[in-house]
Write a protein that holds these residues in place. Structure first.
Motif, PDB file in Angstrom:
ATOM      1  N   HIS A  74       2.493   6.125   2.310  1.00 47.67           N
ATOM      2  CA  HIS A  74       1.075   6.429   2.112  1.00 47.67           C
ATOM      3  C   HIS A  74       0.893   7.798   1.454  1.00 47.67           C
ATOM      4  O   HIS A  74       0.116   8.643   1.911  1.00 47.67           O
ATOM      5  CB  HIS A  74       0.315   6.362   3.448  1.00 47.67           C
TER       6      HIS A  74
ATOM      7  N   HIS B 185     -10.469  -0.912   6.590  1.00 44.60           N
ATOM      8  CA  HIS B 185      -9.231  -0.427   7.215  1.00 44.60           C
ATOM      9  C   HIS B 185      -9.227  -0.845   8.683  1.00 44.60           C
ATOM     10  O   HIS B 185     -10.291  -0.867   9.314  1.00 44.60           O
ATOM     11  CB  HIS B 185      -9.164   1.101   7.167  1.00 44.60           C
TER      12      HIS B 185
ATOM     13  N   PRO C 270      -2.469   4.535  -2.143  1.00 45.40           N
ATOM     14  CA  PRO C 270      -3.191   5.289  -1.121  1.00 45.40           C
ATOM     15  C   PRO C 270      -4.295   6.146  -1.762  1.00 45.40           C
ATOM     16  O   PRO C 270      -4.064   6.795  -2.795  1.00 45.40           O
ATOM     17  CB  PRO C 270      -2.095   6.166  -0.500  1.00 45.40           C
ATOM     18  N   GLU C 271      -5.456   6.117  -1.157  1.00 50.24           N
ATOM     19  CA  GLU C 271      -6.614   6.907  -1.611  1.00 50.24           C
ATOM     20  C   GLU C 271      -6.907   6.725  -3.100  1.00 50.24           C
ATOM     21  O   GLU C 271      -7.285   7.676  -3.787  1.00 50.24           O
ATOM     22  CB  GLU C 271      -6.435   8.388  -1.253  1.00 50.24           C
TER      23      GLU C 271
ATOM     24  N   HIS D 262       0.856  -1.193   0.000  1.00 43.83           N
ATOM     25  CA  HIS D 262       0.000   0.000   0.000  1.00 43.83           C
ATOM     26  C   HIS D 262       0.893   1.244   0.000  1.00 43.83           C
ATOM     27  O   HIS D 262       0.552   2.276   0.575  1.00 43.83           O
ATOM     28  CB  HIS D 262      -0.906  -0.045   1.236  1.00 43.83           C
TER      29      HIS D 262
HETATM   30 ZN   LIG Z   1      -4.718   3.963   2.653  1.00 45.00          ZN
END
Ligand SMILES: [Zn+2]
Length: 288
Positions: free
Chosen positions: A97, A234, A133-134, A93
């Motif tokens: 981040h 999450h 991320p996102e 990931h």
């Molecule tokens: Zn994340």
């Protein structure tokens, strides 16, 4: 990914996939008070909350793909080991981040390599999956797919067919994307049309907004249309006492809306559904 506990029986095929983005509660992009320089001084919750997720997956007999932030793997390699020992798959990931479209190819590859090194140091032999991320692989950062292929990643799960972080006309079905370095398999999250908009109902807040029964109904409809459902949660969503900071309205909703009872709703969904890691779902097994 593709790391399973030694001696575990071969996982059976599953209809749908559960994924977990393993990050701290403070890994929120673009929030000044939560910038990277402060991370070491903020209270860590990721070990406790990830263990709670592992318990719920284990109780339901479900598997998942854990996309782990390299910074977390570096500090808590034993947590990565626990994920592996429980038979789950491991992917990256990113390391710090950071949204991909804030990086350039050089800094993106450096961050990716750091994350892969941290996961390998934690004992993961082979990593072939990535989630940005996102959901930050989108039009300004499509170059990242080529970088991923060059670094040995064969599956990406970073492109969301929704307006806020992607584009509504990105495919909702798993598909192959072609890059100058070769193909990569793209796995989108579960998105459905609600209130005239494409809603990423497969994200954790989908389950926070609705009930396990309605989520199961949506998943069944998706499966009836020939698609697997790919869900994401999450660790911080399962936290009974999440630390709070002042966030802009959109992030406040995404991070704090209806966290109460989330663990129970997730447990109900996991036990009633048929969830595996991405590698357990036949419809996600196209190797480029
Ligand atoms: Zn994340």
């Amino acid at each position: 990914m593709n790391v399973r506990s030694t001696g575990a029986s071969r996982p059976r095929p599953r209809t749908n996939a559960m994924t977990v983005d393993v990050e701290e509660w403070f890994h929120i992009c673009g929030v000044g008070p939560l910038s990277q320089e402060r991370w070491d001084s903020l209270p860590s919750r990721v070990v406790m909350t990830t263990r709670a997720l592992l318990e719920e997956l284990d109780r339901a007999g479900a598997r998942a793909t854990f996309f782990v932030v390299g910074w977390v793997a570096e500090r808590y390699p034993e947590l990565v080991g626990e994920n592996r020992a429980s038979g789950h798959d491991i992917g990256s990931h990113g390391h710090l981040h950071t949204r991909v479209h804030e990086l350039d190819p050089g800094t993106f590859v450096a961050d990716l390599r750091r994350s892969l090194a941290a996961l390998r140091a934690a004992g993961v032999e082979r990593i072939n999956g990535f989630r940005a991320p996102e959901w930050s692989i989108n039009d300004p950062s499509l170059w990242a797919l080529e970088c991923l292929v060059r670094e040995g990643i064969t599956l990406d799960a970073s492109m969301a067919p929704v307006r806020i972080v992607g584009r509504v006309d990105y495919p909702r079905a798993p598909h192959v994307r072609h890059t100058p370095a070769g193909p990569i398999f793209e796995v989108p999250p579960l998105v459905v049309d609600r209130f005239g908009q494409a809603m990423p109902i497969g994200w954790g807040w989908g389950l926070r907004m609705t009930s396990p029964r309605r989520m199961l109904h949506t998943i069944e409809s998706t499966n009836a249309a020939g698609l697997p459902a790919v869900l994401t949660v999450h660790p911080w969503e399962i936290d009974p006492e999440p630390p709070r900071v002042t966030l802009p309205p959109r992030l406040r909703f995404a991070h704090y809306f209806r966290l109460g009872g989330f663990r129970e709703r997730l447990a109900a969904l996991l036990s009633a559904g048929d969830f595996g890691a991405l590698s357990d779902v036949p419809a996600l097994q196209t190797s480029p």
